[in-house]
Design an enzyme around this catalytic site. Structure first.
Site, PDB file in Angstrom:
ATOM      1  N   ASN A  24      53.569  31.917  46.651  1.00 15.49           N
ATOM      2  CA  ASN A  24      54.263  32.651  45.624  1.00 15.49           C
ATOM      3  C   ASN A  24      54.940  33.945  46.145  1.00 15.49           C
ATOM      4  OD1 ASN A  24      51.858  33.942  46.855  1.00 15.49           O
ATOM      5  ND2 ASN A  24      51.556  35.224  45.147  1.00 15.49           N
ATOM      6  N   ASP A  53      40.521  34.583  46.609  1.00 16.21           N
ATOM      7  CA  ASP A  53      41.871  34.704  45.808  1.00 16.21           C
ATOM      8  C   ASP A  53      42.486  35.875  45.956  1.00 16.21           C
ATOM      9  OD1 ASP A  53      43.514  33.270  44.147  1.00 16.21           O
ATOM     10  OD2 ASP A  53      42.546  33.994  42.062  1.00 16.21           O
ATOM     11  N   GLY A 106      45.747  40.106  39.093  1.00 19.34           N
ATOM     12  CA  GLY A 106      45.501  40.078  40.739  1.00 19.34           C
ATOM     13  C   GLY A 106      44.653  41.272  41.301  1.00 19.34           C
TER      14      GLY A 106
END
Length: 417
Positions: free
Chosen positions: A97, A307, A326
Site C-alpha cells: 500500500n 495490522d 488505520g
C-alpha cells in the site's frame, strides 16, 4: 555479535526439554552455541541480564504497513523495522500500500534491498493486480522469483470473481498464495463503521457483517472449484469464523488472520468519535470478539496480526467521516495479547504463521541460528505516547493497560535491546 543471556526463562513448547526452564544462552556470531543452567562469561562476550528475563522464538507479524516509498512521512522502512524490533518482531510481512504500488519484480527487489541490514526481516507482498485496480493480474511469477511471499490488493475487494478464479489457477503453477480481502464493496457502500445500534445512535453509516460474510462465501466456492491456496486477512465477525471452520473441515487450503484490536475493542468505543478507532474491517460487537478469540483457541483462525498502519496526523485529526482508516499496533501487540490470553498462548500466537508464507520457522536449540525475542511478561503499564516509537502516533491502544514489556530481539547476528 557475541552475547550471553543470563537466567532467561525459555518459553518454547516445541522444545519440551527447555520449555519453562531457566537457562543461560550463549550466542556467538549469530549462532546459539550453548544452552545450560549456568555458563561462565567467555572473554569478548557481552552479558545481558534483565529483570525476569524471558526468551522465545522470534515473533512474526503477517500484516504490517509502513509508508516508503511515497508516504515516508508516515513511516520509513528503516524506522518501521526498528519499531518492529523494539516490539519483539523478528519477521514481518509488508503490505502493498505504497506509492507506487509493488506490482513488478523491480518493486519487490527495491523493498528487499531497502530492508537489508536490519535486525528484523521484511518480506514483501506483491499487488495481485496491476496498480491494485482489480482489472489485470500483475507479474505474479516474476514477483515470486524476486521475493514476494504472496499477492494482495491491500484492503480492496476482488470485485470480479473470474479474476480470483484465474489468479488461484495460475498461482498453483508456482505454489503462490493469493489474498482476498473479505468485504463486498457494494453492500459496504459508504459505510464506515459496524452496522448496529451504535452506528444508528451516532448517525454514522454502517457496514453490515454480511458484507464480509458474503465475500467469504463467494471466495470459498471459487476456491473449492479451482484448488490453490487462499488467505483471507483480518476477519471480524462470528459467522466468518464458522464459514472458515466449515471450509477447513471440507479440506480446502484456506487460512485467515485477525487483527489484535478486533479481539479487544468493540463499536462501543466509537462513542467519543475518536478517529484512532476508525479501522477496516470495523470494530464489531462483543459477541464477535468472543467468537474470534474462540476461533484462535480452536485453531480456526490461523494467526493474529497487529495490522500496523501508520497514518499521519493530518489524515486523522479531521471529522470522523473523512478520517483515514488505520491504527498502529506493533508497540502494543504483546502487552494487549498478554492481557487477553495466558502467556503460553500469547507466545504461540506471536510465533506461528511463517509456514503459510513459505518462510523458515526458527528453532531454539544449540547450533541453530539465533532468532529470539526477549521480554518480561508480568509488569503492567498504561500505554501512552512515550511507548510509541513509530513516526505516526495513531494508536487506539493509548490509555490501555498492557501486561508485559518487550526488551528486544536477537536476530541476523544483531541485538537490539
Amino acid at each position: 555479535m557475541n552475547i550471553l543471556l543470563k537466567s532467561a526463562k525459555i518459553v518454547c513448547p516445541e522444545n519440551k526439554a527447555l520449555h519453562l526452564k531457566k537457562r543461560d544462552i550463549l550466542v556467538k556470531k549469530g549462532i546459539i552455541e550453548k544452552i545450560a543452567a549456568s555458563i561462565e562469561t567467555p572473554s569478548g562476550v557481552k552479558t545481558i541480564e534483565r529483570k525476569n528475563l524471558h526468551v522465545s522464538l522470534g515473533w512474526f507479524d503477517s500484516s504490517i504497513s509502513f509508508g516508503e516509498p511515497g508516504f515516508e512521512e508516515r513511516e520509513t522502512i528503516d524506522n518501521g523495522l526498528d519499531v518492529a524490533s523494539r516490539s519483539g518482531f523478528t519477521d514481518v510481512i509488508l503490505n502493498p500500500n505504497t506509492n507506487p504500488l509493488p506490482d513488478s519484480s523491480s518493486d519487490i527487489v527495491f523493498l528487499k534491498e531497502r530492508a537489508n541490514g536490519n535486525s528484523t526481516n521484511l518480506y514483501p507482498l506483491g499487488s495481485l493486480t496491476i496498480n491494485s485496480e482489480g482489472n489485470d493480474l500483475a507479474e505474479l511469477f516474476d514477483m515470486k522469483n524476486s521475493g514476494a511471499v504472496a499477492f494482495y490488493d491491500f484492503k480492496k475487494q476482488i470485485s470480479n470473481p473470474n479474476l480470483l478464479k484465474i489468479a488461484l489457477l495460475y498461482a498453483q503453477n508456482f505454489d503462490g498464495l493469493v489474498f482476498s480481502y473479505p468485504q463486498d464493496g457494494q453492500i459496504k457502500g459508504k459505510g464506515i463503521v459496524h452496522e448496529g445500534d451504535v452506528s444508528t445512535m451516532l448517525g454514522l453509516k454502517g457496514i453490515p457483517a454480511m458484507a464480509e460474510e458474503l465475500q467469504i462465501v463467494r471466495d470459498l466456492f471459487i476456491l473449492e472449484y479451482t484448488g490453490g491456496k487462499l488467505h483471507i486477512p483480518t476477519i471480524s465477525t462470528a459467522n466468518s469464523v464458522k464459514l472458515i471452520a466449515n471450509a477447513k473441515k471440507n479440506g480446502l487450503d484456506i487460512s485467515c488472520s485477525v487483527a489484535i484490536h478486533n479481539l479487544i475493542y468493540t463499536d462501543e468505543n466509537l462513542k467519543e468519535f475518536d478517529t484512532n478507532y476508525k479501522v477496516m474491517p470495523p470494530l464489531r460487537t462483543k459477541s464477535d470478539c468472543k467468537a474470534l478469540i474462540k476461533g484462535l483457541k480452536d485453531g480456526v483462525i490461523d494467526f493474529v496480526t497487529s495490522d500496523h498502519m501508520p497514518i499521519d496526523i493530518e489524515d486523522k485529526r479531521v471529522e470522523f467521516d473523512n478520517a483515514v482508516n488505520g491504527t498502529i499496533g506493533l508497540e502494543s501487540a504483546f502487552g494487549s495479547l498478554n492481557q487477553t490470553f495466558d502467556l503460553e498462548d500469547t507466545i504461540a500466537l506471536l510465533t506461528k504463521g511463517r509456514e503459510r508464507f513459505g518462510l523458515e520457522t526458527p528453532i531454539l536449540k544449540e547450533g541453530a541460528k539465533a532468532c529470539l525475542t526477549l521480554f518480561e511478561p508480568n509488569s503492567e503499564a498504561v500505554f501512552n505516547m512515550e511507548h510509541i516509537h513509530s513516526t505516526s502516533k495513531n494508536s487506539m491502544f493509548l490509555g490501555f493497560l498492557l501486561r508485559g514489556q518487550v526488551y528486544g530481539v536477537v536476530n541476523n547476528n544483531q541485538i537490539l535491546i
